[in-house]
Write a protein that holds these residues in place. Sequence first.
Motif, PDB file in Angstrom:
ATOM      1  N   ILE A   1       3.205  -0.008  11.296  1.00 29.64           N
ATOM      2  CA  ILE A   1       2.452   0.840  12.213  1.00 29.64           C
ATOM      3  C   ILE A   1       1.521   1.769  11.428  1.00 29.64           C
ATOM      4  O   ILE A   1       0.346   1.957  11.779  1.00 29.64           O
ATOM      5  CB  ILE A   1       3.403   1.676  13.088  1.00 29.64           C
ATOM      6  N   SER A   2       2.036   2.354  10.337  1.00 32.00           N
ATOM      7  CA  SER A   2       1.217   3.241   9.502  1.00 32.00           C
ATOM      8  C   SER A   2       0.047   2.476   8.903  1.00 32.00           C
ATOM      9  O   SER A   2      -1.079   2.997   8.817  1.00 32.00           O
ATOM     10  CB  SER A   2       2.073   3.848   8.384  1.00 32.00           C
ATOM     11  N   PHE A   3       0.306   1.241   8.490  1.00 34.15           N
ATOM     12  CA  PHE A   3      -0.754   0.399   7.931  1.00 34.15           C
ATOM     13  C   PHE A   3      -1.823   0.111   8.990  1.00 34.15           C
ATOM     14  O   PHE A   3      -3.028   0.215   8.725  1.00 34.15           O
ATOM     15  CB  PHE A   3      -0.150  -0.905   7.408  1.00 34.15           C
ATOM     16  N   LEU A   4      -1.383  -0.251  10.194  1.00 31.11           N
ATOM     17  CA  LEU A   4      -2.325  -0.551  11.272  1.00 31.11           C
ATOM     18  C   LEU A   4      -3.151   0.681  11.636  1.00 31.11           C
ATOM     19  O   LEU A   4      -4.345   0.583  11.908  1.00 31.11           O
ATOM     20  CB  LEU A   4      -1.562  -1.052  12.501  1.00 31.11           C
ATOM     21  N   LYS A   5      -2.496   1.833  11.657  1.00 30.49           N
ATOM     22  CA  LYS A   5      -3.215   3.085  11.959  1.00 30.49           C
ATOM     23  C   LYS A   5      -4.234   3.382  10.859  1.00 30.49           C
ATOM     24  O   LYS A   5      -5.364   3.810  11.137  1.00 30.49           O
ATOM     25  CB  LYS A   5      -2.221   4.234  12.096  1.00 30.49           C
ATOM     26  N   MET A   6      -3.819   3.156   9.601  1.00 30.86           N
ATOM     27  CA  MET A   6      -4.716   3.397   8.478  1.00 30.86           C
ATOM     28  C   MET A   6      -5.942   2.484   8.575  1.00 30.86           C
ATOM     29  O   MET A   6      -7.078   2.917   8.334  1.00 30.86           O
ATOM     30  CB  MET A   6      -3.962   3.144   7.167  1.00 30.86           C
ATOM     31  N   VAL A   7      -5.705   1.239   8.961  1.00 30.86           N
ATOM     32  CA  VAL A   7      -6.813   0.297   9.134  1.00 30.86           C
ATOM     33  C   VAL A   7      -7.716   0.740  10.278  1.00 30.86           C
ATOM     34  O   VAL A   7      -8.946   0.751  10.167  1.00 30.86           O
ATOM     35  CB  VAL A   7      -6.269  -1.136   9.398  1.00 30.86           C
TER      36      VAL A   7
END
Length: 363
Positions: free
Chosen positions: A276-282
């Motif tokens: 989720i953090s990765f997707l938000k960062m993207v």
Amino acid sequence: MFKRFGTIVGYALLWIIIITAIIWAATLSKRHAAEQLVTKTSINISDGGDSPLIDQEAVLLWLKEQGVHPEGEYATKVDIAAIEHKLQSHNAVADANVYVTHDGDIKIDITQREPIARLRIKGYDMYVTEAGYLLSAKDVSAAHVPVITGSYRPLFGSDYMGYMADVVRDSIATLEEEIGRLEEAKTPHLKALIDNNASLRQARRSSPKKNLFTSEENYTVLVESYKERLSRAVEAHSYNEQRIMADIDALSQQQEEARHKCSEVDRQRAEFEALISFLKMVGDSKEWSSEIVQIVISGGGKEPLQIAFVPRSGRFTVDLGTTENLDGKLQTLRRFYAKGLDNIGWDRYRSISLRYQGQVVCR
């Protein structure tokens, strides 16, 4: 004195007029509301980002399908709570507030969920929000968010709608309940172990006592009989102890397996949160949101989560490995883009791996 009396009477009459006016206005308002038909539905939808899942037309249609569309009803008979409850049951709605105006206009304020990715693996088609909420992609508009494919096996089922945190909580609670049940199942075995030890102690205490009236010959017979009983008791104790301990060990093994599953659930939770953090960062980066076309995830379940993606630039895939230090891996990739591929060409490699910290392996 008469002047003071007149003043008091005047104030009393004024209050009577005011109170009468209020009662009259309330009566007219109530009568108006009782006669007022709902003629208009105004819907305000907030959040949803650049790709809203629902619009006003979809909400109106859905209300009609659910049998709670208020237009044409008397304003006093509109069940506001029922409409709000029905709206909040829609998988794309995070919150809803409904009220009726004096003119018979139904006002609906909706806060919708905002997806950050679409999970499209075998048997799954759902959106994921930043808060970890999972909702079916059916019956909502298509959102322009990264698509997740691959062999990922999530902790939740393909028909689940709700927060991932709730799945984790319920799964761990079930496992902890199982651990407690197994501990209770040990109780009769532990009692049997105590009774088994007590039987051996009793057999040992039954050794013959020689007194003045016991002949040597009889005492020898008693001793030999005691030795035989004790030998049988020791043998039975050893057999029973092994059997009982095997049962206890089996229950302990099941408890250990349940504790291991708890750890696996917690690991999957941490990996999903990292995803989720990765997707938000993207999503928060114009550079990466335009560069990453498709995200491919493998693992899950008993295997660690592995992330790769298909970029818009070049003809290669980028392997990020596990969910550890994804931000650092993207920073390394950014530097490699600028200092490496810009110089040697974007079509030279078919695979770029950043599995190992600070290293870029190209093939």
